[in-house]
Enzyme design. Structure first.
Site, PDB file in Angstrom:
ATOM      1  N   ASN A   7       0.832  -1.231   0.023  1.00  0.00           N
ATOM      2  CA  ASN A   7      -0.061  -0.112   0.084  1.00  0.00           C
ATOM      3  C   ASN A   7       0.947   1.202  -0.192  1.00  0.00           C
ATOM      4  O   ASN A   7       1.256   1.456   1.107  1.00  0.00           O
ATOM      5  CB  ASN A   7      -0.847  -0.011   1.187  1.00  0.00           C
ATOM      6  CG  ASN A   7      -1.675   1.079   1.174  1.00  0.00           C
ATOM      7  OD1 ASN A   7      -1.739   2.104   0.444  1.00  0.00           O
ATOM      8  ND2 ASN A   7      -2.667   1.076   2.140  1.00  0.00           N
ATOM      9  N   ARG A  89      -2.945  -2.207  -3.246  1.00  0.00           N
ATOM     10  CA  ARG A  89      -4.119  -1.499  -3.313  1.00  0.00           C
ATOM     11  C   ARG A  89      -4.080  -0.124  -3.948  1.00  0.00           C
ATOM     12  O   ARG A  89      -3.095   0.672  -3.782  1.00  0.00           O
ATOM     13  CB  ARG A  89      -3.892  -1.116  -1.515  1.00  0.00           C
ATOM     14  CG  ARG A  89      -5.314  -0.279  -1.254  1.00  0.00           C
ATOM     15  CD  ARG A  89      -5.171   0.475  -0.055  1.00  0.00           C
ATOM     16  NE  ARG A  89      -6.272   1.174   0.219  1.00  0.00           N
ATOM     17  CZ  ARG A  89      -6.356   2.518   0.771  1.00  0.00           C
ATOM     18  NH1 ARG A  89      -5.400   2.795   1.239  1.00  0.00           N
ATOM     19  NH2 ARG A  89      -7.466   2.925   1.096  1.00  0.00           N
ATOM     20  N   HIS A 178     -13.468   2.106   0.432  1.00  0.00           N
ATOM     21  CA  HIS A 178     -13.481   0.774   1.414  1.00  0.00           C
ATOM     22  C   HIS A 178     -13.923  -0.423   0.910  1.00  0.00           C
ATOM     23  O   HIS A 178     -14.347  -1.348   1.555  1.00  0.00           O
ATOM     24  CB  HIS A 178     -14.155   1.227   2.645  1.00  0.00           C
ATOM     25  CG  HIS A 178     -13.954   2.237   3.629  1.00  0.00           C
ATOM     26  ND1 HIS A 178     -14.596   3.083   4.464  1.00  0.00           N
ATOM     27  CD2 HIS A 178     -12.654   2.920   3.925  1.00  0.00           C
ATOM     28  CE1 HIS A 178     -13.954   4.094   4.945  1.00  0.00           C
ATOM     29  NE2 HIS A 178     -12.794   3.919   4.893  1.00  0.00           N
ATOM     30  N   LEU A 207     -16.779   1.192  10.392  1.00  0.00           N
ATOM     31  CA  LEU A 207     -16.789   2.352  11.284  1.00  0.00           C
ATOM     32  C   LEU A 207     -15.270   2.482  11.783  1.00  0.00           C
ATOM     33  O   LEU A 207     -14.947   1.782  12.814  1.00  0.00           O
ATOM     34  CB  LEU A 207     -17.779   2.307  12.402  1.00  0.00           C
ATOM     35  CG  LEU A 207     -19.420   1.865  11.786  1.00  0.00           C
ATOM     36  CD1 LEU A 207     -20.044   1.615  12.950  1.00  0.00           C
ATOM     37  CD2 LEU A 207     -19.754   2.683  10.780  1.00  0.00           C
ATOM     38  N   GLY A 208     -14.696   3.624  11.133  1.00  0.00           N
ATOM     39  CA  GLY A 208     -13.413   3.724  11.839  1.00  0.00           C
ATOM     40  C   GLY A 208     -13.154   5.265  11.985  1.00  0.00           C
ATOM     41  O   GLY A 208     -13.983   5.961  12.183  1.00  0.00           O
ATOM     42  N   ASN A 209     -11.987   5.636  11.601  1.00  0.00           N
ATOM     43  CA  ASN A 209     -11.891   7.222  11.518  1.00  0.00           C
ATOM     44  C   ASN A 209     -12.545   7.629  10.281  1.00  0.00           C
ATOM     45  O   ASN A 209     -13.248   8.476  10.602  1.00  0.00           O
ATOM     46  CB  ASN A 209     -10.025   7.396  11.520  1.00  0.00           C
ATOM     47  CG  ASN A 209      -9.892   8.829  11.855  1.00  0.00           C
ATOM     48  OD1 ASN A 209     -10.608   9.479  12.327  1.00  0.00           O
ATOM     49  ND2 ASN A 209      -8.559   9.295  11.235  1.00  0.00           N
ATOM     50  N   ARG A 239     -14.451  14.421   9.194  1.00  0.00           N
ATOM     51  CA  ARG A 239     -15.078  14.690   7.796  1.00  0.00           C
ATOM     52  C   ARG A 239     -16.585  14.889   8.290  1.00  0.00           C
ATOM     53  O   ARG A 239     -17.071  14.170   9.272  1.00  0.00           O
ATOM     54  CB  ARG A 239     -15.070  13.714   6.833  1.00  0.00           C
ATOM     55  CG  ARG A 239     -13.691  13.570   6.515  1.00  0.00           C
ATOM     56  CD  ARG A 239     -13.610  12.433   5.316  1.00  0.00           C
ATOM     57  NE  ARG A 239     -12.324  11.492   5.698  1.00  0.00           N
ATOM     58  CZ  ARG A 239     -12.180  10.335   5.370  1.00  0.00           C
ATOM     59  NH1 ARG A 239     -12.968   9.602   4.815  1.00  0.00           N
ATOM     60  NH2 ARG A 239     -10.973   9.496   5.681  1.00  0.00           N
ATOM     61  N   PHE A 282     -12.731   8.031  18.916  1.00  0.00           N
ATOM     62  CA  PHE A 282     -13.891   7.950  19.612  1.00  0.00           C
ATOM     63  C   PHE A 282     -13.723   7.347  21.100  1.00  0.00           C
ATOM     64  O   PHE A 282     -14.662   7.479  21.874  1.00  0.00           O
ATOM     65  CB  PHE A 282     -14.622   6.668  18.790  1.00  0.00           C
ATOM     66  CG  PHE A 282     -15.517   6.872  17.748  1.00  0.00           C
ATOM     67  CD1 PHE A 282     -14.998   7.358  16.471  1.00  0.00           C
ATOM     68  CD2 PHE A 282     -16.706   7.035  17.718  1.00  0.00           C
ATOM     69  CE1 PHE A 282     -15.690   7.815  15.490  1.00  0.00           C
ATOM     70  CE2 PHE A 282     -17.768   7.365  16.560  1.00  0.00           C
ATOM     71  CZ  PHE A 282     -17.164   7.778  15.529  1.00  0.00           C
ATOM     72  N   GLY A 329     -11.874  -0.134  13.224  1.00  0.00           N
ATOM     73  CA  GLY A 329     -11.753   0.389  14.688  1.00  0.00           C
ATOM     74  C   GLY A 329     -12.941   0.478  15.593  1.00  0.00           C
ATOM     75  O   GLY A 329     -12.811  -0.167  16.666  1.00  0.00           O
ATOM     76  N   GLU A 332     -15.387  -2.622  15.394  1.00  0.00           N
ATOM     77  CA  GLU A 332     -14.984  -3.936  15.887  1.00  0.00           C
ATOM     78  C   GLU A 332     -14.417  -3.973  17.257  1.00  0.00           C
ATOM     79  O   GLU A 332     -14.675  -5.023  18.162  1.00  0.00           O
ATOM     80  CB  GLU A 332     -13.445  -4.290  15.375  1.00  0.00           C
ATOM     81  CG  GLU A 332     -13.493  -4.739  13.779  1.00  0.00           C
ATOM     82  CD  GLU A 332     -12.052  -4.620  13.318  1.00  0.00           C
ATOM     83  OE1 GLU A 332     -10.925  -4.850  14.011  1.00  0.00           O
ATOM     84  OE2 GLU A 332     -12.063  -4.536  11.980  1.00  0.00           O
ATOM     85  N   GLU A 382      -8.132  -6.095   4.703  1.00  0.00           N
ATOM     86  CA  GLU A 382      -8.040  -5.720   3.227  1.00  0.00           C
ATOM     87  C   GLU A 382      -6.911  -6.365   2.668  1.00  0.00           C
ATOM     88  O   GLU A 382      -6.912  -6.763   1.411  1.00  0.00           O
ATOM     89  CB  GLU A 382      -7.959  -4.027   3.063  1.00  0.00           C
ATOM     90  CG  GLU A 382      -9.365  -3.516   3.301  1.00  0.00           C
ATOM     91  CD  GLU A 382      -9.139  -1.995   4.052  1.00  0.00           C
ATOM     92  OE1 GLU A 382      -8.831  -1.830   5.133  1.00  0.00           O
ATOM     93  OE2 GLU A 382      -9.659  -1.219   3.443  1.00  0.00           O
TER      94      GLU A 382
HETATM   95  P1  ADP Z   1      -8.979   4.420   9.930  1.00  0.00           P
HETATM   96  O1  ADP Z   1      -9.897   4.892   9.281  1.00  0.00           O
HETATM   97  O2  ADP Z   1      -7.988   5.400  10.171  1.00  0.00           O
HETATM   98  O3  ADP Z   1      -8.171   3.281   9.409  1.00  0.00           O
HETATM   99  P2  ADP Z   1      -9.630   2.836  12.253  1.00  0.00           P
HETATM  100  O4  ADP Z   1     -10.379   1.637  11.697  1.00  0.00           O
HETATM  101  O5  ADP Z   1      -8.099   2.326  13.099  1.00  0.00           O
HETATM  102  O6  ADP Z   1      -9.386   4.260  11.648  1.00  0.00           O
HETATM  103  O7  ADP Z   1     -10.380   3.591  13.560  1.00  0.00           O
HETATM  104  C1  ADP Z   1      -9.940   4.360  14.303  1.00  0.00           C
HETATM  105  C2  ADP Z   1     -11.123   4.808  15.346  1.00  0.00           C
HETATM  106  O8  ADP Z   1     -11.305   3.464  16.269  1.00  0.00           O
HETATM  107  C3  ADP Z   1     -10.867   5.580  16.623  1.00  0.00           C
HETATM  108  O9  ADP Z   1     -11.552   6.641  16.700  1.00  0.00           O
HETATM  109  C4  ADP Z   1     -10.452   4.586  17.849  1.00  0.00           C
HETATM  110  O10 ADP Z   1     -11.244   5.517  18.982  1.00  0.00           O
HETATM  111  C5  ADP Z   1     -11.359   3.474  17.568  1.00  0.00           C
HETATM  112  N1  ADP Z   1     -10.687   2.349  18.024  1.00  0.00           N
HETATM  113  C6  ADP Z   1      -9.543   1.798  17.815  1.00  0.00           C
HETATM  114  N2  ADP Z   1      -9.343   0.805  18.692  1.00  0.00           N
HETATM  115  C7  ADP Z   1     -10.359   0.829  19.685  1.00  0.00           C
HETATM  116  C8  ADP Z   1     -10.369   0.050  20.761  1.00  0.00           C
HETATM  117  N3  ADP Z   1      -9.679  -1.064  21.272  1.00  0.00           N
HETATM  118  N4  ADP Z   1     -11.526   0.346  21.851  1.00  0.00           N
HETATM  119  C9  ADP Z   1     -12.302   1.436  21.165  1.00  0.00           C
HETATM  120  N5  ADP Z   1     -12.214   2.052  20.122  1.00  0.00           N
HETATM  121  C10 ADP Z   1     -11.173   1.809  19.424  1.00  0.00           C
END
Ligand code: ADP
Length: 397
Positions: A7, A89, A178, A207-209, A239, A282, A329, A332, A382
């Site tokens: 990547n 990727r 995604h 659901l992540g960043n 965003r 989060f 993130g 999960e 991925e």
């Molecule tokens: P990206 O879109 O940058 O790949 P990620 O999928 O890593 O992002 O998600 C980041 C988000 O996941 C952050 O807001 C973080 O708070 C949340 N997160 C990551 N690990 C945990 C955890 N162990 N418990 C709760 N929230 C988490």
């Protein structure tokens, strides 16, 4: 078959060496600050290193990776020839690529044509591909597009109701993002439920960043929340997601903000960060809510409300729903958020099992035995999906 998954970013290069026999990563790591000084991270069963390694170009970075992979002490293969293929990727395949393909000069040209749609990513991916050609010679390379899984959307889902010429001239339409993650988790969900993807209507929530939700109808993506760019759909860490488009011109005029700057504000200074005034993360939001911060609570409420709305909308779009998948993130790792997003869907037959749902980063069905619609947690992978596509294409050569 061992496959190197790459990547490539503008000054970074992430990699994983995946053994498709065991579907595990033998090594993973990251080359950072390429063109500046160079920081190399590398992890295997036996090694976990971080060191400064001068890397002027992406070709230097690939050489560093190969050196580490074949190193008797920190490596995991004895010879370069063990790497049978490379999978890249690629963020945008525009409307040119609807599936993964073997790299040829024509394919490189096609990716180049999509640079306008992913100006921060596609040019860097091309540099990564050329670096691999330089260092790895004729090891077959495959490109896997983040947009490909969404290419099955019908026009009613991907068109914007703007003058048609903008679609014709500038290809302005929904592409989504995604896709590799949505594809992977929908396939895993079907396997976990003991069904074929063709038998299921699934909503996948990444659901992540950055966050997006897709409607996967019998194995085929029919709609997704991100749009022309990854700014659309759900509000995200920084965003804004979907807003009334008239707000954009209104504020640009009011505050005399140029387009580039307003784009930055919508991408970097909005979302959870803007509403909470605390953070885009989060975990920080949860802590702030515990401390009684009302804006953090509004931010989280907004996010969860939007997730619920998309699930409901996509259930309607598919005319039914068998499963909801949470990944990335937040999806999960945040059991409480999953419960709150699903609670209003009880009327449709969604019932969580609070006990089973107490899980982080592990594949599991988290709905109750009797839940009409199953809810699953599936850690996204991925890289494995890229390696699987690469293997399929290279094996057929
Ligand atoms: P990206 O879109 O940058 O790949 P990620 O999928 O890593 O992002 O998600 C980041 C988000 O996941 C952050 O807001 C973080 O708070 C949340 N997160 C990551 N690990 C945990 C955890 N162990 N418990 C709760 N929230 C988490």
């Amino acid at each position: 078959m061992k496959i190197l998954v790459i990547n490539a970013g503008s000054s970074s290069l992430k990699y994983q060496l995946i053994d498709m026999e065991t579907t595990t990563a033998l090594a993973k790591g990251n080359c950072d600050r390429i063109g500046l000084d160079g920081v190399f991270k590398h992890k295997t069963d036996r090694a976990d290193i971080k060191k400064e390694v001068p890397m002027k170009t992406h070709a230097d970075a690939i050489k560093t990776v190969i050196g580490a992979l074949t190193d008797p002490e920190i490596g995991c293969i004895s010879d370069l020839s063990e790497i049978k293929a490379i999978g890249h990727r690629i963020v945008s395949g525009g409307d040119i690529f609807n599936q993964s393909v073997l790299v040829t000069e024509e394919v490189i040209e096609g990716i180049d044509k999509c640079c306008e749609l992913a100006p921060l990513h596609n040019p860097a991916h091309l540099i990564g591909i050329r670096a691999c050609i330089e260092v790895m010679g004729d090891v077959p390379q495959v490109v896997v597009f983040d947009t490909a899984f969404h290419s099955t959307m019908p026009p009613k889902a991907y068109m914007y109701a703007l003058p048609y010429k903008y679609y014709e001239q500038y290809k302005v339409r929904r592409y989504g993002a995604h896709g590799t993650s949505h594809k992977y988790v929908s396939l895993r969900a079907a396997a976990m439920l003991g069904k074929r993807p063709e038998e299921l209507k699934i909503v996948t929530c990444h659901l992540g960043n950055g966050s997006s939700i897709s409607a996967v109808d019998r194995g085929v993506c029919i709609d997704t929340s991100m749009g022309f760019t990854p700014l659309a759909g759900l509000m995200m860490g920084t965003r804004c997601g979907d807003i009334d488009p008239a707000v954009v011109t209104y504020l640009m005029e009011k505050e005399n903000i140029p387009p580039k700057e307003f784009n930055r504000i919508m991408n970097k200074e909005s979302g959870i960060l803007a509403i909470s005034g605390v953070s885009s993360d989060f975990r920080d939001i949860d802590n702030a809510i515990e401390e009684g911060n009302p804006r953090a609570k509004i931010a989280l409420d907004m996010f969860e409300y939007q997730v619920t709305k998309f699930i409901g909308a996509y259930a309607a779009a598919m005319g039914g729903l068998d499963a909801i998948v949470f990944t990335a993130g937040v999806g999960e790792n945040n059991p409480d958020l999953r419960v709150r997003c699903c609670a209003p869907l009880k009327f449709m037959g969604v019932e969580m099992d609070e006990e089973k749902n107490r899980v982080r980063g592990e594949e599991r069905i988290v709905s109750s035995e009797n839940s009409k619609i199953k809810v699953l947690v599936v850690p996204t992978n991925e890289e494995l999906m890229i390696a699987a596509d690469t293997e399929a294409i290279v094996s057929a050569l």
